[in-house]
Enzyme design. Structure first.
Site, PDB file in Angstrom:
ATOM      1  N   HIS A  33       0.853  -1.184   0.000  1.00  0.00           N
ATOM      2  CA  HIS A  33       0.000   0.000   0.000  1.00  0.00           C
ATOM      3  C   HIS A  33       0.892   1.238   0.000  1.00  0.00           C
ATOM      4  O   HIS A  33       2.031   1.200   0.489  1.00  0.00           O
ATOM      5  CB  HIS A  33      -0.892   0.023   1.240  1.00  0.00           C
ATOM      6  CG  HIS A  33      -1.932  -1.048   1.256  1.00  0.00           C
ATOM      7  ND1 HIS A  33      -3.060  -0.951   2.036  1.00  0.00           N
ATOM      8  CD2 HIS A  33      -2.030  -2.235   0.612  1.00  0.00           C
ATOM      9  CE1 HIS A  33      -3.811  -2.032   1.870  1.00  0.00           C
ATOM     10  NE2 HIS A  33      -3.193  -2.830   1.012  1.00  0.00           N
ATOM     11  N   GLU A  67       0.950   3.874   1.821  1.00  0.00           N
ATOM     12  CA  GLU A  67       1.418   4.301   3.135  1.00  0.00           C
ATOM     13  C   GLU A  67       2.603   3.462   3.614  1.00  0.00           C
ATOM     14  O   GLU A  67       3.595   3.994   4.121  1.00  0.00           O
ATOM     15  CB  GLU A  67       0.284   4.198   4.171  1.00  0.00           C
ATOM     16  CG  GLU A  67      -0.939   5.025   3.829  1.00  0.00           C
ATOM     17  CD  GLU A  67      -2.008   4.261   3.052  1.00  0.00           C
ATOM     18  OE1 GLU A  67      -3.195   4.553   3.265  1.00  0.00           O
ATOM     19  OE2 GLU A  67      -1.667   3.367   2.249  1.00  0.00           O
ATOM     20  N   CYS A  81      -6.246   2.037   5.611  1.00  0.00           N
ATOM     21  CA  CYS A  81      -6.904   0.834   6.123  1.00  0.00           C
ATOM     22  C   CYS A  81      -6.309   0.508   7.498  1.00  0.00           C
ATOM     23  O   CYS A  81      -5.314   1.109   7.913  1.00  0.00           O
ATOM     24  CB  CYS A  81      -6.687  -0.326   5.147  1.00  0.00           C
ATOM     25  SG  CYS A  81      -4.981  -0.921   5.095  1.00  0.00           S
ATOM     26  N   CYS A 104      -2.486  -0.181   7.469  1.00  0.00           N
ATOM     27  CA  CYS A 104      -1.676   1.021   7.291  1.00  0.00           C
ATOM     28  C   CYS A 104      -1.768   1.945   8.506  1.00  0.00           C
ATOM     29  O   CYS A 104      -0.761   2.537   8.908  1.00  0.00           O
ATOM     30  CB  CYS A 104      -2.087   1.749   6.020  1.00  0.00           C
ATOM     31  SG  CYS A 104      -1.682   0.801   4.529  1.00  0.00           S
TER      32      CYS A 104
END
Length: 150
Positions: free
Chosen positions: A50, A52, A80, A83
């Site tokens: 992801h 992040e 999410c 993260c």
């Protein structure tokens, strides 16, 4: 501040151009970018890739420390839970979020991991409600649905 969100949106656009969910993240310390990334989950075939997480890894590498105290993250979509956990584990001080994630938001929309006394976590969350961040996601999923219907 908004210049850093603009850069996060540029990262999100890079993700979209690769067929990735358009999320971008930028990490700043003392006005200097120390990490930036976009989603690469499909590209790398890695569920943890992801924006992040990748930005945190880059920032930690660039400063030579996993502790990102005194940093700020600018991210186009509410992180999410995975993260959000990485954000507080890395000690990021403040996060600016472009738009909420009604399905998997880990910063207050579904669950709040960044202000959770049970986890001893507190990250200063600033909601920007950026229309362009929302539009990027809407455009991506509209195009994906059209492809699936054809």
């Amino acid at each position: 501040m908004s210049d850093f969100m603009e850069l996060a949106k540029e990262e999100a656009t890079l993700a979209m151009n690769k067929g990735e969910i358009p999320v971008g993240a930028v990490i700043v310390k003392d006005g200097i970018i120390i990490g930036r990334a976009h989603n690469l989950k499909e590209t790398l075939n890695d569920s943890t890739a992801h924006a992040e997480i990748l930005a945190i890894k880059e920032a930690s590498k660039n400063i030579g420390n996993w502790r990102l105290n005194g940093t700020e993250m600018y991210v186009t979509l509410e992180p999410c839970p995975m993260c959000a956990s990485a954000i507080f584990q890395s000690r990021i001080s403040k996060i600016y979020i472009g738009t909420f994630n009604k399905d998997m938001g880990g910063c207050g929309s579904v669950i709040n991991l960044l202000d959770n006394r049970g986890l001893n976590s507190f990250v200063d969350v600033k909601w920007l409600y950026d229309e362009e961040c929302s539009r990027l996601l809407t455009k991506f999923f509209d195009e994906r649905r059209k492809k699936n219907y054809n």
